[in-house]
Design a protein around this motif. Structure first.
Motif: not given
Length: 323
Positions: A45-59
């Motif tokens: 959950d912690q790692i997934g949420r951090a990646f989700a936030a960064k992915m949103a910036e790119s996408l």
């Protein structure tokens, strides 16, 4: 007449082709849902949420995390396996969902080998073998001695495949018998370890390290081949027990349903790799021993095949059978 019909078909085909290219070019055009198959607060959950936030910036679109815990990740994985393959429902999976469950569950509700599209690799973390403070052992070797003197009486908690298999492997390699206690989530298992309802818990750094550092539980060893810079005073299981080849680490990666459009896969892969290279993200999770490893969807696919074989052998060596 025939020519008119042919032209209509040709025009329709060209419009359809143009539409598909437009959809591909416009992806993503709405928020993406990412299923985390474990509870809030877990490492996934912690790692997934951090990646989700960064992915949103790119996408340029939100990546919304939804927790679907239960059955060692199988419940959440099944949701994604049966979702439309349009790139708008992803699985933030682990070694549990995408490598080990095949060897642990007789009747998976999906075919683990064919149900998912590999997208991108996040990284991996080792685990910490920890015990309740009231257990009179100061080392892993000491704990093993107690367990040998009390066959089946020492208990271990688990809420994921890696947690269960690591403990079963440890028991097998050390020649001891313990009793496993299943939990729905790592944080719940940790609460009971601190409270003394269970004796041992082997789990990722996100769950264990803060409690070890706070003195609420006693860390005995790490499950990687090398000591972790995050807590270098802890020996490896191999060092502690004088054995070789014990290693069990958890990994995290993104998958989609089988048959996803290639263009969407590549865009998501780039967003994941950009996140994995982010200094902010890597520094944030360095304390839990997290190591990123950017790569292609094809590389992830090959890794999953190797990991599936590796976990099958580990599960067999631990004396576990599919249920």
């Amino acid at each position: 007449m025939k020519r008119t019909i042919f032209l209509r078909y040709l025009t329709g085909a060209l419009l359809a082709l143009g539409s598909s290219f437009a959809c591909a070019d416009n992806y993503p055009s709405k928020p993406i849902k990412a299923i985390v198959p474990f509870a809030p607060g877990s490492a996934t959950d912690q790692i997934g949420r951090a990646f989700a936030a960064k992915m949103a910036e790119s996408l340029g679109q939100p990546v919304v995390v939804e927790n679907r815990p239960g059955a060692n990740g199988m419940i959440g994985a099944d949701v994604v396996a049966k979702s439309p393959a349009d790139g708008y429902t992803l699985l933030f999976g682990t070694n549990s969902t995408n490598a080990a469950l095949k060897s642990l569950v007789k009747n998976l509700p999906y075919n683990q080998d064919t149900a998912f599209t590999p997208i991108g690799y996040f990284g991996s973390v080792p685990l910490i073998v920890a015990i309740n403070n009231d257990v009179p052992a100061k080392s892993l070797n000491g704990f093993v001695s107690i367990a040998k003197a009390n066959p089946g009486k020492m208990t271990f908690a688990y809420a994921s495949t890696s947690q269960r298999v690591s403990s079963e492997m440890l028991a097998n390699d050390a020649g001891i018998k313990m009793t496993g206690v299943s939990y729905k989530s790592g944080p719940n298992a940790m609460t009971d370890l601190i409270g003394g309802q269970v004796n041992m818990f082997t789990a990722d750094f996100a769950v264990t390290l803060p409690q070890v550092q706070a003195g609420k539980i006693r860390g005995l060893a790490v499950t990687s081949l090398k000591r972790s810079p995050a807590i270098p005073e802890l020996p490896t299981v191999n060092e502690a027990l004088g054995i070789k080849n014990y290693e069990l680490i958890a990994f995290f990666a993104a998958f989609g349903p089988a048959g996803m459009p290639k263009d969407a896969v590549l865009k998501l892969n780039k967003a994941i790799n950009d996140a994995a290279k982010s200094k902010e993200l890597t520094e944030r999770f360095a304390s839990m021993g997290f190591e990123t490893q950017p790569g292609s969807p094809e590389a992830l696919g090959q890794k999953i095949k190797l990991e599936t074989d590796k976990w099958a052998k580990a599960i067999k060596a631990a004396g576990m059978e599919a249920e």
